[in-house]
Design an enzyme around this catalytic site. Structure first.
Site, PDB file in Angstrom:
ATOM      1  N   ARG A  30       0.852  -1.194   0.000  1.00 27.09           N
ATOM      2  CA  ARG A  30       0.000   0.000   0.000  1.00 27.09           C
ATOM      3  C   ARG A  30       0.882   1.236   0.000  1.00 27.09           C
ATOM      4  NH1 ARG A  30      -2.477  -2.867   3.922  1.00 27.09           N
ATOM      5  NH2 ARG A  30      -4.410  -3.823   3.252  1.00 27.09           N
ATOM      6  N   ILE A  32       2.057   4.654   1.264  1.00 18.99           N
ATOM      7  CA  ILE A  32       1.962   5.246   2.602  1.00 18.99           C
ATOM      8  C   ILE A  32       1.154   6.540   2.587  1.00 18.99           C
ATOM      9  CG2 ILE A  32       4.038   6.705   2.578  1.00 18.99           C
ATOM     10  CD1 ILE A  32       4.827   5.429   5.246  1.00 18.99           C
ATOM     11  N   ASN A  87       5.675   7.391 -12.550  1.00 25.14           N
ATOM     12  CA  ASN A  87       6.397   8.661 -12.555  1.00 25.14           C
ATOM     13  C   ASN A  87       7.818   8.375 -13.033  1.00 25.14           C
ATOM     14  OD1 ASN A  87       4.225  10.178 -11.574  1.00 25.14           O
ATOM     15  ND2 ASN A  87       4.744   9.704  -9.452  1.00 25.14           N
ATOM     16  N   VAL A  96      11.399   7.717  -5.705  1.00 22.85           N
ATOM     17  CA  VAL A  96      12.085   6.456  -5.433  1.00 22.85           C
ATOM     18  C   VAL A  96      12.540   5.892  -6.783  1.00 22.85           C
ATOM     19  CG1 VAL A  96      11.925   4.155  -4.429  1.00 22.85           C
ATOM     20  CG2 VAL A  96      10.627   6.049  -3.409  1.00 22.85           C
ATOM     21  N   HIS A 100       8.446   1.431 -10.125  1.00 19.51           N
ATOM     22  CA  HIS A 100       7.230   0.989  -9.453  1.00 19.51           C
ATOM     23  C   HIS A 100       6.030   1.579 -10.189  1.00 19.51           C
ATOM     24  CE1 HIS A 100       8.614   4.743  -7.695  1.00 19.51           C
ATOM     25  NE2 HIS A 100       7.338   5.070  -7.547  1.00 19.51           N
ATOM     26  N   HIS A 102       2.216   2.886  -9.755  1.00 19.80           N
ATOM     27  CA  HIS A 102       1.118   3.257  -8.863  1.00 19.80           C
ATOM     28  C   HIS A 102      -0.164   2.677  -9.453  1.00 19.80           C
ATOM     29  CE1 HIS A 102       3.187   6.608  -6.608  1.00 19.80           C
ATOM     30  NE2 HIS A 102       3.963   6.559  -7.667  1.00 19.80           N
TER      31      HIS A 102
END
Ligand code: 5GP
Length: 115
Positions: A30, A32, A87, A96, A100, A102
């Site tokens: 999840r 944060i 992103n 980061v 990844h 989202h």
């Protein structure tokens, strides 16, 4: 060997973070700071790709696995429709540098495009 990213440290249990889905090559947590009723991050276990451009050039099967995990999570946790955001670069909001996705789902509107 490069320093572990925050996501690698979560995967290795060094910092807290509940893993909500896992395959051989991918895991999900999840976010944060959720921006939608369902806001998950789908992350390759390897941190060798800094962003989606590197991932697409380096391992299309891994990218496809991420999309499949995202689809399954949206189906399990929402109505199955979802927005997938990568992103890419600091100017886009990437913080980061371990690729990844989202996964945003539930209660989306036309303006909630940001990750
Ligand atoms: P980016 O801005 O790089 O696209 O996305 C990084 C995301 O990671 C952000 O949405 C941020 O809220 C999330 N994040 C940063 N640190 C942590 C953490 O320690 N745990 C979790 N679950 N999410 C985090």
């Amino acid at each position: 060997m490069s320093e572990s990213t925050i996501f690698t440290r979560i995967l290795q249990g060094e910092i807290p973070g509940e893993i909500v889905a896992e395959t051989d090559n991918v895991f999900a947590i999840r976010d944060i700071a959720p921006k939608a009723p369902v806001h998950l991050l789908v992350i390759p276990k390897t941190q060798e790709y800094r962003n989606v451009v590197e991932l697409a050039a380096g391992d299309t099967a891994l990218m496809a696995e991420m999309v499949e995990v995202a689809q399954n999570l949206a189906a399990e946790r929402s109505d199955g429709d979802f927005r997938l955001i990568f992103n890419t670069g600091a100017g886009s909001g990437q913080t980061v540098f371990h690729v990844h996705a989202h996964v945003l789902s539930g209660g989306l509107d036309e303006t909630s495009l940001g990750g």
